[in-house]
Design a protein around this motif. Structure first.
Motif, PDB file in Angstrom:
ATOM      1  N   SER A 246      47.311  65.890  65.498  1.00 16.57           N
ATOM      2  CA  SER A 246      48.762  66.167  66.354  1.00 16.57           C
ATOM      3  C   SER A 246      48.882  67.313  67.183  1.00 16.57           C
ATOM      4  CB  SER A 246      49.531  65.450  65.685  1.00 16.57           C
ATOM      5  OG  SER A 246      49.942  65.465  64.248  1.00 16.57           O
ATOM      6  N   SER A 247      48.486  68.761  65.401  1.00 19.67           N
ATOM      7  CA  SER A 247      48.627  69.773  66.185  1.00 19.67           C
ATOM      8  C   SER A 247      48.109  70.299  67.102  1.00 19.67           C
ATOM      9  CB  SER A 247      48.518  70.942  64.349  1.00 19.67           C
ATOM     10  OG  SER A 247      47.184  71.051  64.344  1.00 19.67           O
ATOM     11  N   THR A 248      47.412  69.421  67.680  1.00 22.15           N
ATOM     12  CA  THR A 248      46.369  69.989  68.593  1.00 22.15           C
ATOM     13  C   THR A 248      47.335  70.005  70.208  1.00 22.15           C
ATOM     14  OG1 THR A 248      45.354  68.623  69.004  1.00 22.15           O
ATOM     15  CG2 THR A 248      44.000  69.956  67.826  1.00 22.15           C
ATOM     16  N   VAL A 249      48.955  69.228  70.368  1.00 21.14           N
ATOM     17  CA  VAL A 249      49.173  68.511  71.770  1.00 21.14           C
ATOM     18  C   VAL A 249      50.745  69.426  71.289  1.00 21.14           C
ATOM     19  CG1 VAL A 249      50.657  66.560  72.484  1.00 21.14           C
ATOM     20  CG2 VAL A 249      48.634  66.566  71.198  1.00 21.14           C
ATOM     21  N   PRO A 250      50.918  70.700  72.402  1.00 24.79           N
ATOM     22  CA  PRO A 250      51.881  70.665  72.411  1.00 24.79           C
ATOM     23  C   PRO A 250      52.703  70.099  72.832  1.00 24.79           C
ATOM     24  CG  PRO A 250      50.461  71.646  74.512  1.00 24.79           C
ATOM     25  CD  PRO A 250      49.466  70.396  73.497  1.00 24.79           C
ATOM     26  N   VAL A 251      54.033  70.744  71.773  1.00 27.30           N
ATOM     27  CA  VAL A 251      55.008  70.063  71.223  1.00 27.30           C
ATOM     28  C   VAL A 251      56.015  69.196  72.985  1.00 27.30           C
ATOM     29  CG1 VAL A 251      57.900  69.789  70.510  1.00 27.30           C
ATOM     30  CG2 VAL A 251      56.242  70.544  69.562  1.00 27.30           C
ATOM     31  N   GLU A 252      56.367  69.953  73.897  1.00 23.44           N
ATOM     32  CA  GLU A 252      56.684  70.259  74.946  1.00 23.44           C
ATOM     33  C   GLU A 252      56.388  68.764  75.674  1.00 23.44           C
ATOM     34  OE1 GLU A 252      59.744  70.179  75.633  1.00 23.44           O
ATOM     35  OE2 GLU A 252      60.276  71.610  74.110  1.00 23.44           O
ATOM     36  N   LYS A 253      54.518  68.494  75.827  1.00 22.06           N
ATOM     37  CA  LYS A 253      53.977  67.567  76.246  1.00 22.06           C
ATOM     38  C   LYS A 253      54.352  65.918  75.539  1.00 22.06           C
ATOM     39  CE  LYS A 253      50.955  69.842  78.973  1.00 22.06           C
ATOM     40  NZ  LYS A 253      50.985  69.270  80.832  1.00 22.06           N
ATOM     41  N   LEU A 254      54.786  66.140  74.582  1.00 21.76           N
ATOM     42  CA  LEU A 254      55.302  64.712  73.840  1.00 21.76           C
ATOM     43  C   LEU A 254      56.847  64.058  74.537  1.00 21.76           C
ATOM     44  CD1 LEU A 254      54.929  65.724  70.625  1.00 21.76           C
ATOM     45  CD2 LEU A 254      52.871  64.687  71.807  1.00 21.76           C
ATOM     46  N   ARG A 255      57.094  65.017  75.320  1.00 18.35           N
ATOM     47  CA  ARG A 255      58.553  64.674  76.195  1.00 18.35           C
ATOM     48  C   ARG A 255      57.684  64.342  77.634  1.00 18.35           C
ATOM     49  NH1 ARG A 255      63.356  67.919  75.580  1.00 18.35           N
ATOM     50  NH2 ARG A 255      64.260  66.104  76.521  1.00 18.35           N
ATOM     51  N   GLY A 264      48.740  59.625  74.259  1.00 18.91           N
ATOM     52  CA  GLY A 264      49.020  59.573  72.728  1.00 18.91           C
ATOM     53  C   GLY A 264      49.353  60.567  72.945  1.00 18.91           C
ATOM     54  N   HIS A 265      50.254  60.152  72.003  1.00 17.99           N
ATOM     55  CA  HIS A 265      50.552  61.927  70.796  1.00 17.99           C
ATOM     56  C   HIS A 265      50.378  62.447  70.196  1.00 17.99           C
ATOM     57  CE1 HIS A 265      51.688  58.010  68.047  1.00 17.99           C
ATOM     58  NE2 HIS A 265      52.027  59.056  67.380  1.00 17.99           N
ATOM     59  N   THR A 266      49.303  61.722  69.791  1.00 17.92           N
ATOM     60  CA  THR A 266      47.211  62.829  68.620  1.00 17.92           C
ATOM     61  C   THR A 266      46.560  61.800  68.775  1.00 17.92           C
ATOM     62  OG1 THR A 266      47.262  62.637  66.535  1.00 17.92           O
ATOM     63  CG2 THR A 266      48.521  60.932  66.924  1.00 17.92           C
ATOM     64  N   PRO A 267      45.338  63.308  69.519  1.00 14.80           N
ATOM     65  CA  PRO A 267      44.128  62.952  69.902  1.00 14.80           C
ATOM     66  C   PRO A 267      43.160  61.284  67.828  1.00 14.80           C
ATOM     67  CG  PRO A 267      44.569  64.593  70.091  1.00 14.80           C
ATOM     68  CD  PRO A 267      45.908  63.980  69.244  1.00 14.80           C
ATOM     69  N   PHE A 291      53.048  55.161  70.147  1.00 11.06           N
ATOM     70  CA  PHE A 291      52.092  54.721  69.862  1.00 11.06           C
ATOM     71  C   PHE A 291      50.889  54.592  69.800  1.00 11.06           C
ATOM     72  CE2 PHE A 291      52.449  49.585  68.624  1.00 11.06           C
ATOM     73  CZ  PHE A 291      54.243  49.412  68.060  1.00 11.06           C
ATOM     74  N   PRO A 292      50.281  55.786  68.657  1.00 11.32           N
ATOM     75  CA  PRO A 292      49.333  55.791  67.876  1.00 11.32           C
ATOM     76  C   PRO A 292      48.235  55.154  68.630  1.00 11.32           C
ATOM     77  CG  PRO A 292      49.698  54.982  66.533  1.00 11.32           C
ATOM     78  CD  PRO A 292      51.122  54.559  66.950  1.00 11.32           C
ATOM     79  N   ARG A 293      46.717  55.128  68.841  1.00 13.12           N
ATOM     80  CA  ARG A 293      45.688  54.578  69.886  1.00 13.12           C
ATOM     81  C   ARG A 293      44.226  55.041  70.000  1.00 13.12           C
ATOM     82  NH1 ARG A 293      46.873  56.757  76.141  1.00 13.12           N
ATOM     83  NH2 ARG A 293      49.170  56.256  74.886  1.00 13.12           N
TER      84      ARG A 293
END
Length: 617
Positions: A246-255, A264-267, A291-293
């Protein structure tokens, strides 16, 4: 004695009553022969998260021994007639697919979701060149096959456990010669539904109206069970947790609704990312973005583990896999962050989201502040006491505590990125000073500045929960990390190796002291919550001055060291003493100006404590 011991073990394992109660139970043993020809092994690679098995080879090193570590995988091979198709890149069915049978005692309405959770992995195996490689199905009936048994080790299964244990697990049995997974019986405990309910409610109720009640609709609970099924199946395929994904995802992308619903919110579903707690109500993000996937990392990990090569030995594949791994890791979403055997990397943490815990946690707090005022109504059930309210309030506090833990890990962070000699860059790097100071600022503003939002007067009146206890437990969590000898040693190492770039131990402790005792410098009254924080801080600082205790022998060959402060040869001790002396002087200077009676008693008490500690030194 031996018989009694066996009875006690069985009693604990099966949940029977006292040892004097008579009981009858049936035990089953199932033995399968290892294959005559071991599967071709694949060497474990620290850049891809597989469970492993190891042995010592006395022949590989002519002047010593060599430890050999193998990845655990199922034997997945193309049929002889399909080998050329496979080599051309066509999808082929394996000689023997991986099949999980569903325990027939499983509640009927959840079976389709468990099956889907398994079948979701088919897309990942297509990346490795196989179609229909993994599947779930119901077992044959007695009429169809009278010899089939759930306890038979020849068959893998998802076993339903009518238990109050809120968990699920995905073990496997493997051939120690090759790492070949022989079978797996996944444990699905009935009460895992409570676990996922509480997670989903506390992390998404601010944005998903379906999560605002104690009994979810079957479709929502079914999808939660599907997620658990996929995660546990991933373990039985050989995959370890990927806490760093999940640390590979920029926080603002989660919004970003379009982005997060597409990606998805984590790879990785093998992450402990749970649900998207960063998403805000105005973002209008649906279940696809919450949801995770099974995603990019999972696809890559299965490709690495199950891509078949027409070679003889693991050595034949080593160079090919290394080149493939180096190429794949150019995409950061394929990174494996090992947060289990290496706990100092702030990128690889359980339950966290995004590339910046401070930003993600701030969004998470906003959602908790939306949830808490509504918690009484959302948990209320006619004729029931306040148990659900109490449980979910505890979940809110625990979630806030997780955010504190995520941010605290940045201070003294030491990041690890495993590499082979062909890859440039360091394996170990310190978390930047800027990030560490950002973490310190976040803790001062969100934790040490009393988080009064978490105090619910209605909850206190109904459950007799003391708000001081709640606040102190949260603040102590942050203090414990900052005052740990592990944090001190890493900050000192950072200063020794990179003095111009380091967030030094003295700088960290100065920032900490100034924030915790800000009222002293401003000559303002100290309220009851901050008084407790300041006492906790002072006692922790004093405890670090105590000389380390002598090791004590507790059993033949076993010694432990209980209590004690930092090493007398460490700079940490000098810094601790200097911080105490500075604090002592600041308290004494402020005391004459104080008019608030409680604050005056508090400061006098702290001065006395420090005086006693200094005299003992």
């Amino acid at each position: 004695m031996l018989r009694h011991l066996h009875w006690v073990v069985l009693q604990q394992a099966f949940g029977f009553g006292s040892s004097s109660d008579p009981a009858t139970f049936e035990l089953n043993s199932s033995i399968i022969a290892l294959p005559k020809t071991p599967m071709k092994s694949r060497y474990f690679d620290a850049r891809v998260g597989y469970f492993s098995t190891s042995y010592v080879d006395f022949d590989a090193n002519p002047q010593g021994v060599k430890s050999v570590t193998l990845a655990r995988r199922w034997r997945l091979e193309p049929k002889p007639e399909d080998v050329e198709k496979y080599k051309r890149g066509e999808l082929v069915e394996p000689q023997k697919p991986i099949i999980y049978y569903i325990d027939p005692t499983t509640p009927k309405k959840w079976i389709p979701y468990l099956i889907q959770g398994v079948n979701d992995w088919q897309a990942a195996f297509e990346k490795a060149g196989f179609k229909n490689a993994v599947m779930a199905k119901m077992p044959p009936t007695k009429d169809e096959d009278s010899t089939w048994s759930l306890e038979d080790a020849r068959y893998s299964a998802i076993v339903y456990k009518p238990s109050d244990v809120p968990n699920a697990s995905g073990p496997n049995v493997q051939d120690p010669r090759s790492g070949e997974i022989m079978e797996s019986h996944i444990n699905w405990y009935h009460n895992v539904m409570k676990l996922v309910h509480d997670w989903y409610m506390v992390q998404t109720a601010a944005v998903d109206p379906r999560a605002r009640k104690m009994v979810f609709d079957d479709e929502l609970m079914g999808q939660l069970i599907r997620f658990v099924s996929s995660h546990e199946v991933g373990h039985t395929l050989g995959l370890r947790h990927n806490f760093g994904s999940s640390s590979t995802v920029p926080v603002e992308k989660l919004r970003d609704k379009a982005w997060v619903e597409a990606n998805g919110h984590t790879p990785s579903i093998m992450d402990y990312a749970r649900f998207n707690y960063v998403a805000q109500p105005e973002d209008n993000i649906t279940e696809k973005g919450l949801f995770p996937r099974i995603s990019d990392y999972d696809m890559w990990a299965i490709e690495w583990g199950y891509r078949w090569y027409d070679t003889k030995t693991a050595d034949d594949d080593k160079e090919t896999l290394n080149k493939l791994t180096i190429e794949k890791l150019k995409n950061p979403r394929n990174w494996w962050g090992d947060g289990e055997s290496w706990g100092d990397d702030p990128r690889s943490q359980t339950e966290d989201l995004g590339d910046n815990a401070m930003k993600a946690s701030s969004y998470g707090i906003k959602n908790l502040q939306r949830i808490l005022p509504n918690l009484y109504e959302w948990t209320k059930q006619s004729g029931e006491a306040y148990d659900d309210y109490q449980n979910m309030y505890g979940q809110v506090v625990s979630q806030f505590g997780r955010y504190i833990g995520h941010v605290s890990r940045y201070i003294g962070g030491l990041e690890r990125t495993p590499k082979t000699v062909e890859q440039d860059g360091a394996v170990y790097t310190f978390t930047s000073k800027a990030k560490q100071k950002e973490a310190m600022s976040w803790i001062q503003n969100n934790v040490f500045k009393t988080p009064t939002w978490v105090i619910d007067a209605k909850y206190t009146s109904l459950t007799n929960q003391a708000p001081q206890t709640v606040i102190s437990s949260l603040q102590s969590r942050a203090l414990a990390t900052m005052f740990s000898s592990n944090t001190a040693s890493k900050l000192l190492r950072f200063e020794a190796e990179k003095p111009a770039e380091a967030y030094t131990l003295n700088e960290m402790m100065t920032d900490l002291r100034k924030g915790v005792f800000s009222e002293v410098a401003a000559k303002k009254p100290v309220d009851i919550y901050r008084r407790a924080l300041q006492k906790d801080y002072t006692e922790r600082l004093i405890s670090l001055m105590a000389p380390p205790s002598a090791p004590q022998q507790i059993a033949p060959g076993i010694t432990i060291q209980i209590g004690g402060g930092v090493s007398t040869t460490s700079d940490a001790l000098s810094i601790v003493k200097a911080q105490l002396k500075t604090l002592q002087a600041e308290l004494k200077a402020a005391l004459p100006t104080v008019t608030d009676a409680s604050t005056k008693m508090h400061l006098s008490d702290l001065i006395d404590r420090i005086d006693r500690a200094m005299k003992k030194d």
